[in-house]
Design a protein around this motif. Structure first.
Motif, PDB file in Angstrom:
ATOM      1  N   LEU A   9      33.517  39.928  47.032  1.00  0.00           N
ATOM      2  CA  LEU A   9      33.674  40.104  45.589  1.00  0.00           C
ATOM      3  C   LEU A   9      34.693  41.169  45.230  1.00  0.00           C
ATOM      4  O   LEU A   9      34.915  41.440  44.070  1.00  0.00           O
ATOM      5  N   HIS A  10      35.308  41.772  46.232  1.00  0.00           N
ATOM      6  CA  HIS A  10      36.249  42.838  45.900  1.00  0.00           C
ATOM      7  C   HIS A  10      37.679  42.523  46.287  1.00  0.00           C
ATOM      8  O   HIS A  10      38.540  43.367  46.194  1.00  0.00           O
ATOM      9  N   ASN A  11      37.934  41.314  46.794  1.00  0.00           N
ATOM     10  CA  ASN A  11      39.306  41.050  47.216  1.00  0.00           C
ATOM     11  C   ASN A  11      40.181  40.500  46.093  1.00  0.00           C
ATOM     12  O   ASN A  11      41.345  40.205  46.300  1.00  0.00           O
ATOM     13  N   GLY A  12      39.611  40.388  44.905  1.00  0.00           N
ATOM     14  CA  GLY A  12      40.418  40.003  43.758  1.00  0.00           C
ATOM     15  C   GLY A  12      40.543  38.505  43.564  1.00  0.00           C
ATOM     16  O   GLY A  12      40.941  38.054  42.505  1.00  0.00           O
ATOM     17  N   PRO A  14      39.058  35.155  42.540  1.00  0.00           N
ATOM     18  CA  PRO A  14      37.846  34.818  41.782  1.00  0.00           C
ATOM     19  C   PRO A  14      36.808  34.150  42.685  1.00  0.00           C
ATOM     20  O   PRO A  14      37.154  33.333  43.541  1.00  0.00           O
ATOM     21  N   TYR A  16      34.686  31.861  42.173  1.00  0.00           N
ATOM     22  CA  TYR A  16      34.613  30.398  42.132  1.00  0.00           C
ATOM     23  C   TYR A  16      35.681  29.779  43.046  1.00  0.00           C
ATOM     24  O   TYR A  16      35.452  28.756  43.674  1.00  0.00           O
ATOM     25  N   LYS A  57      31.009  26.502  37.872  1.00  0.00           N
ATOM     26  CA  LYS A  57      32.451  26.288  37.673  1.00  0.00           C
ATOM     27  C   LYS A  57      33.083  25.727  38.956  1.00  0.00           C
ATOM     28  O   LYS A  57      33.854  24.765  38.907  1.00  0.00           O
ATOM     29  N   GLN A 107      60.331  39.095  56.118  1.00  0.00           N
ATOM     30  CA  GLN A 107      60.318  40.526  55.804  1.00  0.00           C
ATOM     31  C   GLN A 107      60.686  41.349  57.028  1.00  0.00           C
ATOM     32  O   GLN A 107      61.368  42.360  56.931  1.00  0.00           O
TER      33      GLN A 107
ATOM     34  N   ASN B 197      32.799  48.381  41.432  1.00  0.00           N
ATOM     35  CA  ASN B 197      32.488  47.574  42.609  1.00  0.00           C
ATOM     36  C   ASN B 197      31.200  46.797  42.415  1.00  0.00           C
ATOM     37  O   ASN B 197      31.048  45.705  42.919  1.00  0.00           O
ATOM     38  N   GLU B 200      31.471  44.160  39.272  1.00  0.00           N
ATOM     39  CA  GLU B 200      32.326  43.050  39.687  1.00  0.00           C
ATOM     40  C   GLU B 200      31.523  41.901  40.293  1.00  0.00           C
ATOM     41  O   GLU B 200      31.930  40.752  40.248  1.00  0.00           O
ATOM     42  N   ASP B 221      37.419  35.480  35.441  1.00  0.00           N
ATOM     43  CA  ASP B 221      38.256  34.614  36.284  1.00  0.00           C
ATOM     44  C   ASP B 221      39.711  34.634  35.838  1.00  0.00           C
ATOM     45  O   ASP B 221      40.628  34.712  36.651  1.00  0.00           O
ATOM     46  N   GLN B 224      41.361  37.813  36.798  1.00  0.00           N
ATOM     47  CA  GLN B 224      41.654  37.861  38.229  1.00  0.00           C
ATOM     48  C   GLN B 224      42.851  36.985  38.575  1.00  0.00           C
ATOM     49  O   GLN B 224      43.595  37.272  39.499  1.00  0.00           O
ATOM     50  N   GLU B 225      43.015  35.899  37.823  1.00  0.00           N
ATOM     51  CA  GLU B 225      44.115  34.992  38.135  1.00  0.00           C
ATOM     52  C   GLU B 225      45.422  35.403  37.471  1.00  0.00           C
ATOM     53  O   GLU B 225      46.466  34.840  37.770  1.00  0.00           O
ATOM     54  N   THR B 231      54.565  42.201  46.284  1.00  0.00           N
ATOM     55  CA  THR B 231      55.414  42.938  47.210  1.00  0.00           C
ATOM     56  C   THR B 231      56.747  42.201  47.238  1.00  0.00           C
ATOM     57  O   THR B 231      56.803  41.028  47.621  1.00  0.00           O
ATOM     58  N   THR B 233      60.521  41.845  48.519  1.00  0.00           N
ATOM     59  CA  THR B 233      61.436  42.232  49.588  1.00  0.00           C
ATOM     60  C   THR B 233      62.807  41.639  49.290  1.00  0.00           C
ATOM     61  O   THR B 233      62.920  40.439  49.016  1.00  0.00           O
ATOM     62  N   ARG B 256      64.994  48.113  49.239  1.00  0.00           N
ATOM     63  CA  ARG B 256      64.680  46.913  50.012  1.00  0.00           C
ATOM     64  C   ARG B 256      63.294  46.346  49.696  1.00  0.00           C
ATOM     65  O   ARG B 256      63.049  45.176  49.820  1.00  0.00           O
ATOM     66  N   LEU B 257      62.382  47.238  49.325  1.00  0.00           N
ATOM     67  CA  LEU B 257      60.999  46.826  49.104  1.00  0.00           C
ATOM     68  C   LEU B 257      60.452  47.496  47.833  1.00  0.00           C
ATOM     69  O   LEU B 257      60.555  48.708  47.692  1.00  0.00           O
ATOM     70  N   GLN B 280      62.105  37.998  48.098  1.00  0.00           N
ATOM     71  CA  GLN B 280      60.919  37.246  48.461  1.00  0.00           C
ATOM     72  C   GLN B 280      59.729  37.948  47.812  1.00  0.00           C
ATOM     73  O   GLN B 280      59.676  39.182  47.789  1.00  0.00           O
ATOM     74  N   GLN B 282      55.584  38.338  47.654  1.00  0.00           N
ATOM     75  CA  GLN B 282      54.242  38.033  48.149  1.00  0.00           C
ATOM     76  C   GLN B 282      53.248  38.536  47.125  1.00  0.00           C
ATOM     77  O   GLN B 282      53.329  39.694  46.713  1.00  0.00           O
ATOM     78  N   PRO B 285      45.988  39.233  44.785  1.00  0.00           N
ATOM     79  CA  PRO B 285      45.196  39.489  43.573  1.00  0.00           C
ATOM     80  C   PRO B 285      44.657  40.921  43.540  1.00  0.00           C
ATOM     81  O   PRO B 285      44.576  41.583  44.578  1.00  0.00           O
ATOM     82  N   LEU B 286      44.303  41.381  42.357  1.00  0.00           N
ATOM     83  CA  LEU B 286      43.757  42.735  42.205  1.00  0.00           C
ATOM     84  C   LEU B 286      42.256  42.666  41.971  1.00  0.00           C
ATOM     85  O   LEU B 286      41.774  41.754  41.307  1.00  0.00           O
ATOM     86  N   ASN B 287      41.533  43.635  42.516  1.00  0.00           N
ATOM     87  CA  ASN B 287      40.109  43.717  42.178  1.00  0.00           C
ATOM     88  C   ASN B 287      39.936  44.552  40.908  1.00  0.00           C
ATOM     89  O   ASN B 287      40.907  45.095  40.373  1.00  0.00           O
TER      90      ASN B 287
END
Lengths: 129, 303
Positions: A9-12, A14, A16, A57, A107, B197, B200, B221, B224-225, B231, B233, B256-257, B280, B282, B285-287
């Motif tokens: 649940l913390h890796n971002g 969603p 679903y 969902k 990279q 935490n 969430e 959702d 999060q999306e 990142t 490069t 460069r980055l 490029q 990459q 997603p963020l929590n």
């Protein structure tokens, strides 16, 4: 038979989405064969300690995508698919992983031939105990 | 609001609240969706407690409208108040009572008080009903506050920092208990917390306040999306010292980055960005912890 899902649940990503990806992967690996029943929204949300909205969902989208179907009233089951669909289901997760690996190779300035050699070597490696 | 909607647990229209010269809420308009777990986010002093206190009718608006179950909060009647569950940050308890006596006292006001839920919660939250309130630690007081707020099956449960003094094991059991209420009662839960935490794990809707203003009211959702870390490069030449795209919320530039925090719901944005800058991209997603500063900083960026 409840599928073994593990949601981070913390890796971002969603929750679903994680449910959808893991069910698709389990279907692709044969862990969930065609016709297998999925636990109800209520059961799965209790098991994963997730909001039932999240589970419904994920189920709804999998049903829309033709991966699951509702049978005998309410039970959700894995839909039988053609061989070519099954093949795509199997290769798609690998393709996604390799896209990330390809980005890393660029990279790190690793030439394509060298990157391919590394992937081939990894394919032939015996899984370590 | 012209048409009071009784299916909306709480709605505000141009809601403001001032305490003397201090503005706690400024022109807030929103409708909370029913049957959801709504995370109420914001920094200290953002107006979270004020909004919760208005929703429960403890505090009245200075101007604008606030409707709970479709009724102006100043006119909530007893049947409507019994559909509310309120857990305050620092529970005001009757100090001379034992936990048992306090539960019985509160139960006497609610026809729907659920003794079996009460005993299950006493056990899972590890509360000894024989203890005197005055002897309880801050964490134990918080647990009693929760018990007093949920055992009558409220339709709208307002929780103001309910977990700040609880250990991780009890916090996890509390979240399970809230999800059970959601499954069994279909209630709406509004929870303010800095322990992102934990929230969430159960929120599916986010309302964020910053300096008294509403800065976010979206499905979790969708957030999060749309938030991501890119990142970037360089593939060809140096990257710009600063990226001008409006969806770039923060950036750590480099030749460069570069690392960017972005917000866009356009699925092709990364590919177009990569082509424009010969780079490029990459995306990760963020929590909620990583999103929080970006959410609460939006107001300044916009104004």
């Amino acid at each position: 038979m409840p599928p073994l899902l593990s949601i981070d649940l913390h890796n971002g990503v969603p929750a679903y989405r994680q449910i959808m990806d893991q069910i698709k992967l389990q279907i692709a690996t044969g862990l969930l064969p065609a016709g297998a029943e999925l636990p109800s929204t209520r059961t799965l949300s209790a098991e994963l300690a997730l909001n039932p909205m999240t589970v419904s969902k994920a189920y709804g989208l999998l049903e829309r995508d033709g991966i699951l179907e509702r049978r005998r009233g309410q039970t959700l089951t894995v839909r039988a698919v053609s061989d070519s669909e099954a093949q795509t289901g199997r290769t798609e997760p690998l393709r996604q992983h390799l896209a990330a690996a390809a980005a890393l190779a660029r990279q790190l300035d690793i030439p394509p031939a060298e990157a391919l050699r590394i992937f081939k070597a990894a394919l032939h490696e015996k899984p370590s105990a | 609001m012209n048409t009071p909607d009784t299916s909306t647990p709480f709605a505000a229209q141009s809601l403001s609240k001032s305490y003397g010269a201090h503005t706690a809420l400024s022109d807030v308009s929103l409708a909370l969706p029913a049957g959801r777990v709504i995370g109420l986010l914001g920094r200290n002093g953002a107006g979270k407690s004020t909004l919760l206190n208005i929703a429960s009718g403890f505090t009245l608006p200075s101007s604008g409208d606030a409707l709970t179950f479709g009724t102006p909060v100043a006119r909530l009647d007893t049947p409507q108040l019994t559909r509310l569950g309120v857990v305050q940050q620092e529970a005001r308890l009757l100090e001379w009572m034992t936990v048992r006596q306090h539960l019985d006292f509160n139960a006497s006001f609610y026809p729907g008080w659920d003794r079996s839920l009460e005993s299950r919660l006493l056990e899972s939250l590890e509360v000894d009903p024989k203890r005197k309130i005055v002897q309880l630690s801050p964490g134990e007081r918080q647990k009693v506050g929760i018990l007093l707020g949920v055992c009558h099956h409220p339709a709208l449960l307002l929780l103001d920092e309910p977990m700040s003094a609880l250990d991780p094991i009890i916090r996890a059991r509390l979240l399970d208990a809230l999800l059970e209420r959601l499954r069994d009662d279909g209630c709406t839960v509004v929870i303010s917390s800095h322990i992102l935490n934990d929230v969430e794990k159960i929120v599916d809707w986010v309302v964020a306040l910053d300096a008294g203003q509403l800065v976010e009211n979206s499905p979790f959702d969708a957030l999060q999306e749309s938030f991501a870390e890119w990142t970037v490069t360089s593939l060809n030449g140096a990257l710009p010292a600063r990226f001008p795209e409006p969806f770039v919320l923060s950036q750590q530039p480099g030749e460069r980055l570069a690392r960017l925090r972005v917000r866009t719901s356009d699925a092709d944005a990364a590919a177009r960005f990569a082509a424009t800058h010969h780079a490029q991209v990459q995306s990760r997603p963020l929590n909620l912890d990583e999103m929080f500063p970006l959410l609460t900083r939006q107001q300044k960026a916009r104004s």
